[in-house]
Design a protein around this motif. Structure first.
Motif, PDB file in Angstrom:
ATOM      1  N   PHE A  96     105.596   3.202 -12.332  1.00 34.43           N
ATOM      2  CA  PHE A  96     106.196   1.874 -12.222  1.00 34.43           C
ATOM      3  C   PHE A  96     105.182   0.895 -11.634  1.00 34.43           C
ATOM      4  CE2 PHE A  96     108.566  -1.445 -10.017  1.00 34.43           C
ATOM      5  CZ  PHE A  96     109.470  -1.840 -10.984  1.00 34.43           C
ATOM      6  N   ILE A  97     104.451   1.327 -10.617  1.00 32.39           N
ATOM      7  CA  ILE A  97     103.430   0.466 -10.006  1.00 32.39           C
ATOM      8  C   ILE A  97     102.365   0.108 -11.042  1.00 32.39           C
ATOM      9  CG2 ILE A  97     101.577   0.344  -8.281  1.00 32.39           C
ATOM     10  CD1 ILE A  97     104.365   0.128  -7.058  1.00 32.39           C
ATOM     11  N   PHE A  98     101.867   1.093 -11.765  1.00 34.82           N
ATOM     12  CA  PHE A  98     100.816   0.852 -12.746  1.00 34.82           C
ATOM     13  C   PHE A  98     101.285  -0.105 -13.845  1.00 34.82           C
ATOM     14  CE2 PHE A  98      98.787   1.964 -16.804  1.00 34.82           C
ATOM     15  CZ  PHE A  98      97.481   1.627 -16.504  1.00 34.82           C
ATOM     16  N   TYR A  99     102.399   0.231 -14.501  1.00 36.78           N
ATOM     17  CA  TYR A  99     102.893  -0.615 -15.585  1.00 36.78           C
ATOM     18  C   TYR A  99     103.458  -1.928 -15.049  1.00 36.78           C
ATOM     19  CZ  TYR A  99     102.038   3.284 -18.648  1.00 36.78           C
ATOM     20  OH  TYR A  99     101.424   4.287 -19.347  1.00 36.78           O
ATOM     21  N   GLY A 100     103.974  -1.868 -13.832  1.00 35.77           N
ATOM     22  CA  GLY A 100     104.465  -3.088 -13.203  1.00 35.77           C
ATOM     23  C   GLY A 100     103.355  -4.089 -12.942  1.00 35.77           C
ATOM     24  N   LEU A 101     102.183  -3.602 -12.562  1.00 34.89           N
ATOM     25  CA  LEU A 101     101.051  -4.498 -12.344  1.00 34.89           C
ATOM     26  C   LEU A 101     100.671  -5.223 -13.632  1.00 34.89           C
ATOM     27  CD1 LEU A 101      98.787  -2.373  -9.968  1.00 34.89           C
ATOM     28  CD2 LEU A 101     100.012  -4.476  -9.409  1.00 34.89           C
ATOM     29  N   ILE A 102     100.711  -4.502 -14.728  1.00 34.61           N
ATOM     30  CA  ILE A 102     100.435  -5.130 -16.021  1.00 34.61           C
ATOM     31  C   ILE A 102     101.477  -6.202 -16.307  1.00 34.61           C
ATOM     32  CG2 ILE A 102     100.381  -4.729 -18.528  1.00 34.61           C
ATOM     33  CD1 ILE A 102      99.266  -1.885 -17.825  1.00 34.61           C
ATOM     34  N   ASN A 103     102.737  -5.855 -16.117  1.00 41.18           N
ATOM     35  CA  ASN A 103     103.838  -6.772 -16.385  1.00 41.18           C
ATOM     36  C   ASN A 103     103.796  -7.978 -15.444  1.00 41.18           C
ATOM     37  OD1 ASN A 103     106.134  -7.734 -17.631  1.00 41.18           O
ATOM     38  ND2 ASN A 103     107.493  -6.231 -16.728  1.00 41.18           N
ATOM     39  N   VAL A 104     103.586  -7.725 -14.167  1.00 39.62           N
ATOM     40  CA  VAL A 104     103.539  -8.796 -13.166  1.00 39.62           C
ATOM     41  C   VAL A 104     102.367  -9.740 -13.433  1.00 39.62           C
ATOM     42  CG1 VAL A 104     103.033  -9.245 -10.720  1.00 39.62           C
ATOM     43  CG2 VAL A 104     104.801  -7.619 -11.345  1.00 39.62           C
ATOM     44  N   PHE A 105     101.248  -9.183 -13.862  1.00 40.24           N
ATOM     45  CA  PHE A 105     100.080 -10.007 -14.158  1.00 40.24           C
ATOM     46  C   PHE A 105     100.422 -11.063 -15.206  1.00 40.24           C
ATOM     47  CE2 PHE A 105      96.299 -10.765 -16.810  1.00 40.24           C
ATOM     48  CZ  PHE A 105      95.464 -11.329 -15.872  1.00 40.24           C
ATOM     49  N   PHE A 106     100.969 -10.637 -16.326  1.00 45.33           N
ATOM     50  CA  PHE A 106     101.292 -11.590 -17.388  1.00 45.33           C
ATOM     51  C   PHE A 106     102.435 -12.526 -16.996  1.00 45.33           C
ATOM     52  CE2 PHE A 106      99.143  -8.272 -19.915  1.00 45.33           C
ATOM     53  CZ  PHE A 106      98.143  -9.066 -20.465  1.00 45.33           C
ATOM     54  N   THR A 107     103.427 -11.985 -16.305  1.00 45.04           N
ATOM     55  CA  THR A 107     104.558 -12.799 -15.867  1.00 45.04           C
ATOM     56  C   THR A 107     104.104 -13.893 -14.909  1.00 45.04           C
ATOM     57  OG1 THR A 107     106.079 -10.929 -16.109  1.00 45.04           O
ATOM     58  CG2 THR A 107     106.788 -12.735 -14.685  1.00 45.04           C
ATOM     59  N   ASN A 108     103.296 -13.533 -13.924  1.00 47.04           N
ATOM     60  CA  ASN A 108     102.904 -14.507 -12.913  1.00 47.04           C
ATOM     61  C   ASN A 108     101.871 -15.504 -13.394  1.00 47.04           C
ATOM     62  OD1 ASN A 108     104.194 -14.387 -10.116  1.00 47.04           O
ATOM     63  ND2 ASN A 108     104.217 -12.302 -10.906  1.00 47.04           N
ATOM     64  N   ILE A 109     101.062 -15.130 -14.355  1.00 46.87           N
ATOM     65  CA  ILE A 109     100.187 -16.131 -14.969  1.00 46.87           C
ATOM     66  C   ILE A 109     101.059 -17.213 -15.597  1.00 46.87           C
ATOM     67  CG2 ILE A 109      98.662 -16.549 -16.952  1.00 46.87           C
ATOM     68  CD1 ILE A 109      97.195 -14.002 -16.225  1.00 46.87           C
ATOM     69  N   ALA A 110     102.086 -16.795 -16.319  1.00 45.55           N
ATOM     70  CA  ALA A 110     102.993 -17.769 -16.947  1.00 45.55           C
ATOM     71  C   ALA A 110     103.692 -18.623 -15.891  1.00 45.55           C
ATOM     72  CB  ALA A 110     104.023 -17.050 -17.816  1.00 45.55           C
ATOM     73  N   ILE A 111     104.214 -17.989 -14.841  1.00 46.53           N
ATOM     74  CA  ILE A 111     104.920 -18.738 -13.796  1.00 46.53           C
ATOM     75  C   ILE A 111     103.985 -19.746 -13.132  1.00 46.53           C
ATOM     76  CG2 ILE A 111     106.011 -18.567 -11.519  1.00 46.53           C
ATOM     77  CD1 ILE A 111     107.285 -15.936 -12.465  1.00 46.53           C
ATOM     78  N   GLN A 112     102.789 -19.305 -12.773  1.00 46.37           N
ATOM     79  CA  GLN A 112     101.842 -20.206 -12.101  1.00 46.37           C
ATOM     80  C   GLN A 112     101.491 -21.398 -12.986  1.00 46.37           C
ATOM     81  OE1 GLN A 112     100.969 -19.980  -8.889  1.00 46.37           O
ATOM     82  NE2 GLN A 112     102.163 -18.115  -8.685  1.00 46.37           N
TER      83      GLN A 112
END
Length: 127
Positions: free
Chosen positions: A14-30
């Motif tokens: 979850f941490i590994f795949y979550g980092l991938i997911n969070v990366f793309f999500t937070n780029i969009a949010i920022q």
């Protein structure tokens, strides 16, 4: 329940795949926080997170082999809840003078942990 029960092999996946997911999500949010209100920026982030996350977590983390509509419904409910909590907390911190961008970054870990526990014990729980 002992803390070690929360941390299993699927937690590290979850941490590994979550980092991938969070990366793309937070780029969009920022990016979207520059021009849009937090509710719109977090909505766009949640849409991206939903599509990437559902597939990664279902297939790679919790290794669910069969698609069931109930998984999708529970995952959607979780996402709507987290989106609202994210939006509310960003606005709440902003009311105390904390930037929306900094607030969004601060909320990553608590919301990720909430998401993991919800997915493990509610969304993808195998009986």
């Amino acid at each position: 329940m002992p803390l070690k029960n929360y941390f299993s092999n699927n937690f590290y996946s979850f941490i590994f795949y979550g980092l991938i997911n969070v990366f793309f999500t937070n780029i969009a949010i920022q990016i979207f926080l520059i021009s849009f209100d937090a509710i719109i920026a977090t909505l766009i982030g949640q849409i991206i997170n939903f599509f990437i996350g559902f597939n990664l977590y279902k297939n790679k983390v919790f290794r669910i082999k069969t698609f069931k509509k109930i998984y999708l419904i529970k995952y959607l409910t979780l996402h709507l809840s987290i989106w609202n909590l994210n939006w509310f907390m960003i606005e709440h911190f902003y009311s105390f003078g904390i930037s929306k961008n900094l607030s969004a970054l601060f909320l990553i870990l608590p919301l990720a942990f909430l998401s993991y526990l919800s997915q493990k014990y509610i969304v993808f729980k195998i009986k």
